[in-house]
Design a protein around this motif. Structure first.
Motif, PDB file in Angstrom:
ATOM      1  N   LEU A  38       2.472  -8.723  -5.935  1.00 37.20           N
ATOM      2  CA  LEU A  38       2.720  -8.701  -4.596  1.00 37.20           C
ATOM      3  C   LEU A  38       1.663  -8.002  -3.878  1.00 37.20           C
ATOM      4  N   ALA A  39       1.391  -8.549  -2.522  1.00 41.24           N
ATOM      5  CA  ALA A  39       0.183  -7.898  -1.812  1.00 41.24           C
ATOM      6  C   ALA A  39       0.458  -8.117  -0.357  1.00 41.24           C
ATOM      7  N   TRP A  40       0.271  -7.125   0.376  1.00 43.41           N
ATOM      8  CA  TRP A  40       0.524  -7.019   1.727  1.00 43.41           C
ATOM      9  C   TRP A  40      -0.653  -6.618   2.399  1.00 43.41           C
ATOM     10  N   ASP A  41      -0.773  -7.362   3.462  1.00 43.45           N
ATOM     11  CA  ASP A  41      -1.915  -7.313   4.526  1.00 43.45           C
ATOM     12  C   ASP A  41      -1.528  -6.164   5.423  1.00 43.45           C
ATOM     13  N   LEU A  42      -2.380  -4.984   5.217  1.00 45.48           N
ATOM     14  CA  LEU A  42      -2.165  -3.892   6.159  1.00 45.48           C
ATOM     15  C   LEU A  42      -2.689  -4.061   7.591  1.00 45.48           C
ATOM     16  N   LYS A  43      -3.570  -4.967   7.669  1.00 46.14           N
ATOM     17  CA  LYS A  43      -3.969  -5.076   8.836  1.00 46.14           C
ATOM     18  C   LYS A  43      -2.898  -5.320   9.889  1.00 46.14           C
ATOM     19  N   LYS A  44      -1.895  -6.354   9.459  1.00 44.35           N
ATOM     20  CA  LYS A  44      -0.699  -6.697  10.270  1.00 44.35           C
ATOM     21  C   LYS A  44       0.337  -5.673  10.351  1.00 44.35           C
ATOM     22  N   ASP A  45       0.720  -4.902   9.075  1.00 47.33           N
ATOM     23  CA  ASP A  45       1.791  -3.823   9.194  1.00 47.33           C
ATOM     24  C   ASP A  45       1.462  -2.795   8.308  1.00 47.33           C
ATOM     25  N   ARG A  46       1.524  -1.676   8.693  1.00 50.77           N
ATOM     26  CA  ARG A  46       1.071  -0.511   7.719  1.00 50.77           C
ATOM     27  C   ARG A  46       2.226   0.133   7.213  1.00 50.77           C
ATOM     28  N   THR A  47       3.615  -0.426   7.349  1.00 51.22           N
ATOM     29  CA  THR A  47       4.830   0.037   6.964  1.00 51.22           C
ATOM     30  C   THR A  47       4.844   0.219   5.621  1.00 51.22           C
ATOM     31  N   VAL A  48       4.393  -0.777   4.856  1.00 48.75           N
ATOM     32  CA  VAL A  48       4.547  -0.781   3.238  1.00 48.75           C
ATOM     33  C   VAL A  48       3.624   0.180   2.849  1.00 48.75           C
ATOM     34  N   ALA A  49       2.460   0.502   3.503  1.00 48.41           N
ATOM     35  CA  ALA A  49       1.335   1.582   2.941  1.00 48.41           C
ATOM     36  C   ALA A  49       2.180   3.090   3.064  1.00 48.41           C
ATOM     37  N   LYS A  50       2.816   3.216   4.121  1.00 47.25           N
ATOM     38  CA  LYS A  50       3.596   4.449   4.365  1.00 47.25           C
ATOM     39  C   LYS A  50       4.635   4.669   3.154  1.00 47.25           C
ATOM     40  N   CYS A  51       5.272   3.630   2.993  1.00 41.29           N
ATOM     41  CA  CYS A  51       6.368   3.470   1.716  1.00 41.29           C
ATOM     42  C   CYS A  51       5.680   3.815   0.272  1.00 41.29           C
ATOM     43  N   SER A  84      -3.939   0.480  -4.197  1.00 41.76           N
ATOM     44  CA  SER A  84      -4.775  -0.004  -2.980  1.00 41.76           C
ATOM     45  C   SER A  84      -5.844  -0.765  -3.169  1.00 41.76           C
ATOM     46  N   MET A  85      -6.170  -2.082  -2.413  1.00 42.31           N
ATOM     47  CA  MET A  85      -7.163  -2.732  -2.436  1.00 42.31           C
ATOM     48  C   MET A  85      -8.161  -2.290  -1.431  1.00 42.31           C
ATOM     49  N   GLY A  86      -8.422  -1.249  -1.310  1.00 37.66           N
ATOM     50  CA  GLY A  86      -9.039  -0.790  -0.188  1.00 37.66           C
ATOM     51  C   GLY A  86      -8.266  -0.721   1.199  1.00 37.66           C
ATOM     52  N   PRO A  87      -8.880  -0.275   2.492  1.00 35.40           N
ATOM     53  CA  PRO A  87      -8.144  -0.287   3.521  1.00 35.40           C
ATOM     54  C   PRO A  87      -7.270  -1.290   4.050  1.00 35.40           C
ATOM     55  N   ASP A  88      -7.340  -2.528   3.645  1.00 38.66           N
ATOM     56  CA  ASP A  88      -6.875  -3.675   4.294  1.00 38.66           C
ATOM     57  C   ASP A  88      -5.466  -4.300   3.487  1.00 38.66           C
ATOM     58  N   TYR A  89      -5.294  -3.819   1.963  1.00 37.59           N
ATOM     59  CA  TYR A  89      -4.323  -4.356   1.257  1.00 37.59           C
ATOM     60  C   TYR A  89      -3.530  -3.370   0.436  1.00 37.59           C
ATOM     61  N   ALA A  90      -2.259  -3.540   0.188  1.00 34.03           N
ATOM     62  CA  ALA A  90      -1.490  -2.830  -0.690  1.00 34.03           C
ATOM     63  C   ALA A  90      -0.947  -3.910  -1.710  1.00 34.03           C
ATOM     64  N   VAL A  91      -0.977  -3.273  -3.325  1.00 37.04           N
ATOM     65  CA  VAL A  91      -0.761  -4.283  -4.208  1.00 37.04           C
ATOM     66  C   VAL A  91       0.324  -3.561  -5.183  1.00 37.04           C
ATOM     67  N   VAL A  92       1.425  -4.444  -5.487  1.00 32.17           N
ATOM     68  CA  VAL A  92       2.273  -3.987  -6.830  1.00 32.17           C
ATOM     69  C   VAL A  92       2.248  -4.995  -7.658  1.00 32.17           C
ATOM     70  N   ALA A  93       1.933  -4.234  -8.955  1.00 34.63           N
ATOM     71  CA  ALA A  93       2.015  -5.336 -10.030  1.00 34.63           C
ATOM     72  C   ALA A  93       3.144  -4.944 -11.017  1.00 34.63           C
ATOM     73  N   LEU A  94       3.954  -6.050 -11.392  1.00 36.24           N
ATOM     74  CA  LEU A  94       5.044  -5.676 -12.166  1.00 36.24           C
ATOM     75  C   LEU A  94       4.911  -6.472 -13.601  1.00 36.24           C
ATOM     76  N   HIS A  95       4.922  -5.654 -14.770  1.00 36.28           N
ATOM     77  CA  HIS A  95       4.731  -6.209 -16.193  1.00 36.28           C
ATOM     78  C   HIS A  95       5.850  -6.160 -16.816  1.00 36.28           C
ATOM     79  N   SER A  96       5.990  -7.258 -17.626  1.00 34.28           N
ATOM     80  CA  SER A  96       7.215  -7.733 -18.277  1.00 34.28           C
ATOM     81  C   SER A  96       7.005  -6.890 -19.486  1.00 34.28           C
ATOM     82  N   THR A  97       8.320  -6.960 -20.472  1.00 36.20           N
ATOM     83  CA  THR A  97       8.375  -6.459 -21.597  1.00 36.20           C
ATOM     84  C   THR A  97       7.890  -7.483 -22.467  1.00 36.20           C
ATOM     85  N   GLY A  98       7.293  -7.196 -23.510  1.00 31.80           N
ATOM     86  CA  GLY A  98       7.019  -8.335 -24.710  1.00 31.80           C
ATOM     87  C   GLY A  98       8.137  -9.330 -24.835  1.00 31.80           C
TER      88      GLY A  98
END
Length: 201
Positions: free
Chosen positions: A122-135, A159-173
């Motif tokens: 999941l990726a968020w464009d922080l240029k539009k809204d930095r609320t997620v970054a604060k979370c 963090s993918m630099g100043p413009d994006y925030a990313v969450v990666a979810l990995h499943s179980t085997g």
């Protein structure tokens, strides 16, 4: 000997093109979007003196002293799953009769030891809204190992630099094994077979 391109590996290919242009007096034919189906060795006795390249329709593309392959996939067995044909580097190695080249490919194409997992990003464009970054900044972890959950094994926040925030979810085997037929719409198998992917387990 290991080469590293700066700023990326494509710089090596770019450098080769520039050197070829200089050697050829500025004249160099470059073709993009052309899939090579066959690399046919031209033999002089038991030695390869040139390589003839053919495209996916069998059209002759010329004969060359050297062929540089930028990725391993055209030498690997999984090429057959995507294109329903022999991997071109694998076929070329056998056609050349070179035991050295065949041995190198055999070592390259050994089964990989890996743990299966499905990953959701999941990726968020922080240029539009930095609320997620604060979370994210309030979270007490960058990577969390999840226990006692049948589906989720790991969560990573990055963090993918100043413009994006990313969450990666990995499943179980176990989850990945249960749904091992699922393919992403942009995966190698989906793209090469011109299919849209599937969520059917």
């Amino acid at each position: 000997l290991r080469y590293t391109g700066v700023p990326g590996m494509s710089s090596i290919a770019g450098g080769c093109l520039e050197l070829a242009r200089e050697a050829g007096g500025g004249e160099l034919d470059v073709h993009f979007g052309t899939r090579i189906k066959e690399m046919r060795p031209k033999l002089s006795g038991t030695s390869v003196c040139a390589w003839e390249l053919l495209d996916k329709d069998g059209n002759h593309l010329g004969e060359y002293d050297w062929v540089v392959v930028s990725g391993a996939t055209p030498a690997l067995a999984r090429w057959r799953a995507g294109f329903k044909e022999e991997p071109p580097v694998f076929a070329a190695a056998h056609a050349s009769g070179s035991e050295l080249l065949q041995g190198l490919i055999a070592r390259l194409d050994r089964p990989l030891d890996y743990g299966q997992t499905h990953v959701v990003m999941l990726a968020w464009d922080l240029k539009k809204d930095r609320t997620v970054a604060k979370c994210f900044e309030s979270l007490p972890f960058d990577v969390a190992q999840v226990t006692n959950d049948e589906a989720l094994a790991k969560v990573s926040v990055q963090s993918m630099g100043p413009d994006y925030a990313v969450v990666a979810l990995h499943s179980t085997g176990a989850f990945a094994q249960k749904h091992k037929k699922v393919m992403g719409s942009g995966s190698y198998v989906s793209v090469s077979n011109n299919v849209a992917g599937t969520v059917e387990g």
